[in-house]
Enzyme design. Structure first.
Site, mmCIF file in Angstrom:
data_model
loop_
_atom_site.group_PDB
_atom_site.id
_atom_site.type_symbol
_atom_site.label_atom_id
_atom_site.label_comp_id
_atom_site.label_asym_id
_atom_site.label_seq_id
_atom_site.Cartn_x
_atom_site.Cartn_y
_atom_site.Cartn_z
ATOM 1 N N TYR A 16 0.717 -1.303 -0.010
ATOM 2 C CA TYR A 16 -0.017 -0.115 -0.107
ATOM 3 C C TYR A 16 0.797 1.307 -0.002
ATOM 4 C CZ TYR A 16 -4.478 -2.487 0.847
ATOM 5 O OH TYR A 16 -5.460 -3.225 0.749
ATOM 6 N N LYS A 67 3.133 -14.525 6.116
ATOM 7 C CA LYS A 67 3.293 -15.302 4.921
ATOM 8 C C LYS A 67 4.916 -15.483 4.859
ATOM 9 C CE LYS A 67 2.387 -18.289 1.814
ATOM 10 N NZ LYS A 67 1.506 -19.419 2.160
ATOM 11 N N ASP A 78 -2.789 -18.230 4.454
ATOM 12 C CA ASP A 78 -3.624 -19.382 4.075
ATOM 13 C C ASP A 78 -4.063 -19.800 4.754
ATOM 14 O OD1 ASP A 78 -1.171 -20.098 4.296
ATOM 15 O OD2 ASP A 78 -0.878 -21.299 2.485
ATOM 16 N N ASP A 83 -6.324 -6.579 5.290
ATOM 17 C CA ASP A 83 -7.561 -6.307 4.081
ATOM 18 C C ASP A 83 -8.506 -7.479 3.729
ATOM 19 O OD1 ASP A 83 -8.799 -4.594 2.314
ATOM 20 O OD2 ASP A 83 -7.697 -5.403 0.726
ATOM 21 N N ASP A 129 -12.324 -9.044 5.136
ATOM 22 C CA ASP A 129 -13.526 -9.241 4.419
ATOM 23 C C ASP A 129 -14.146 -10.539 4.671
ATOM 24 O OD1 ASP A 129 -13.431 -6.542 3.256
ATOM 25 O OD2 ASP A 129 -14.007 -7.426 1.386
HETATM 26 C C1 IPM Z 1 -10.475 -1.103 3.181
HETATM 27 C C2 IPM Z 1 -10.589 -0.951 1.685
HETATM 28 C C3 IPM Z 1 -9.423 -0.076 1.229
HETATM 29 C C4 IPM Z 1 -8.129 -1.062 1.335
HETATM 30 C C5 IPM Z 1 -9.337 0.262 -0.331
HETATM 31 C C6 IPM Z 1 -10.990 1.233 -0.804
HETATM 32 C C7 IPM Z 1 -8.311 1.150 -0.962
HETATM 33 O O1 IPM Z 1 -10.780 -2.124 0.648
HETATM 34 O O2 IPM Z 1 -10.437 -0.369 3.705
HETATM 35 O O3 IPM Z 1 -10.136 -2.112 3.256
HETATM 36 O O4 IPM Z 1 -7.714 -1.778 0.733
HETATM 37 O O5 IPM Z 1 -7.455 -0.713 2.376
HETATM 38 MN MN MN Z 2 -10.785 -3.975 2.086
#
Ligand code: IPM
Ligand code: MN
Length: 357
Positions: free
Chosen positions: A138, A190, A222, A246, A250
């Site tokens: 990032y 990793k 993983d 990240d 999710d």
């Molecule tokens: C998050 C989002 C961001 C990230 C994107 C929008 C750049 O997915 O906050 O998790 O990858 O950090």
């Molecule tokens: Mn994200």
């Protein structure tokens, strides 16, 4: 005299403005009930503003934002605009320039029926991910060589610094201690393939020696995704790098019922910090009044907790948990049969009832 907090609000794109509107209603109500004030300044940055003015996030506004006590953000991203331009110009700019090195992502299941995993209960899904938030791929150290030709080379550096790694690991050990739940911290990396992550392995061991009361665990990313689905109860506090965090969060959001509830704090302890839902701008639902605003409501709760308004924060969390347990809010997707505003109404109502007892 009652306390007043200055909150900078960036509703952003897509469903951002709708969910933020509900978050702000909740903020106002809880502030009144708890006897503090929240003065909000709304900033227009995002896709529409960019298309109108070509401005992404001007320095003057950025400096102004810095003068606030906290930032609440909706979502950034729009298919009409070059991928990454606004994400970097707004979200990443805030994370990097304010040095918000902790991305804190609680994973808590409030009602069993919301969990897609068979037989898992709220006892089993209650952990927190500490995602490093200022380094890794990032950092944006990238380049293209011979772009657009058959010989093209594309690079993007994964960077980890000792300082950056150590401070986030230290934060995570402190948090594991404060949570006092499993007194366990799991490092997710990793290092078997990305050998630069040996820095994480060594730092984790060294810092960990200062926390003899916290058990140290380790999982490769993983395997961690596998454990997250198979045995989420195994996790208490997790620390990981930016990109793995990240991705993992999710997945983790789904086992707590969906992105409709998952909130995060972008934090520099003791300094101006930013709170936002984990979900994106979901352009296809924008303006339809179907997006679930609970992730933003929970971001408001996290923000108040950070500001020291712990009772107000807990009050919001209790109200949301109650609505989910009673199935008055039956699911966390856009298919709950409720409108964005309707969910906001229910939260306000639940806060009202709490206040009455
Ligand atoms: C998050 C989002 C961001 C990230 C994107 C929008 C750049 O997915 O906050 O998790 O990858 O950090
Ligand atoms: Mn994200």
């Amino acid at each position: 005299m009652s306390k007043e907090y200055a909150i900078a609000v960036i509703p952003g794109d897509g469903i951002g403005p709708e969910v933020v509107r509900q978050g702000l209603r909740v903020l106002e109500r809880v502030a009144a009930a708890e006897g503090f004030a929240a003065r909000t300044t709304v900033y227009p940055f995002g896709a529409d503003h960019f298309l109108k003015t070509r401005e992404i996030f001007p320095d003057k506004a950025f400096d102004e934002v810095k003068g606030h006590d906290a930032i609440l953000l909706g979502a950034i991203g729009d298919p009409r605009i070059e991928i990454g331009l606004l994400e970097f110009g707004i979200i990443a700019k805030l994370r990097f320039e304010l040095d918000l090195y902790v991305n804190l992502r609680p994973v808590r299941l409030y009602a069993e029926h919301l969990c897609p995993l068979k037989g898992k209960t709220p006892e089993d899904v209650d952990f927190i991910v500490v995602r490093e938030n200022t380094e890794d791929a990032y950092a944006g150290m990238r380049g293209f060589f011979k772009k657009g030709t058959p010989d093209e080379v594309a690079t993007q550096e994964i960077i980890f610094t000792r300082k950056g790694t150590e401070r986030v690991i230290r934060y995570a050990f402190d948090l594991a201690r404060r949570r006092g739940r499993g007194k366990k911290l799991t490092l997710v990396d990793k290092a078997n393939a990305v050998r630069a992550m040996d820095l994480w392995t060594r730092t984790f061991e060294e810092v960990g020696r200062e926390y003899p009361d916290i058990a140290r665990e380790h999982a490769y990313i993983d395997a961690a995704t596998m454990w997250c689905v198979k045995n989420p109860e195994w996790f208490d506090t997790v620390v990981t790098s930016n990109m793995f965090g990240d991705i993992l969060t999710d997945l983790a959001a789904m086992i707590q019922g969906g992105l409709g509830i998952a909130a995060s704090g972008n934090i520099h302890p003791g300094r101006l910090s930013l709170f936002e839902p984990i979900h994106g701008s979901a352009p296809k639902y924008a303006g339809k009044n179907v997006a679930n605003p609970l992730a933003t409501v929970m971001a408001v709760s996290m923000m108040l907790d950070y500001l020291g308004e712990t009772r107000a924060a807990a009050r919001i969390e209790d109200a949301v948990a109650g609505l989910l347990r009673s199935k008055r809010i039956p699911s966390l997707g856009s298919d709950s049969g409720l409108t964005t505003e309707g969910i906001g109404d229910l939260v306000l109502e639940a806060l009202e009832q709490k206040a009455a007892v």
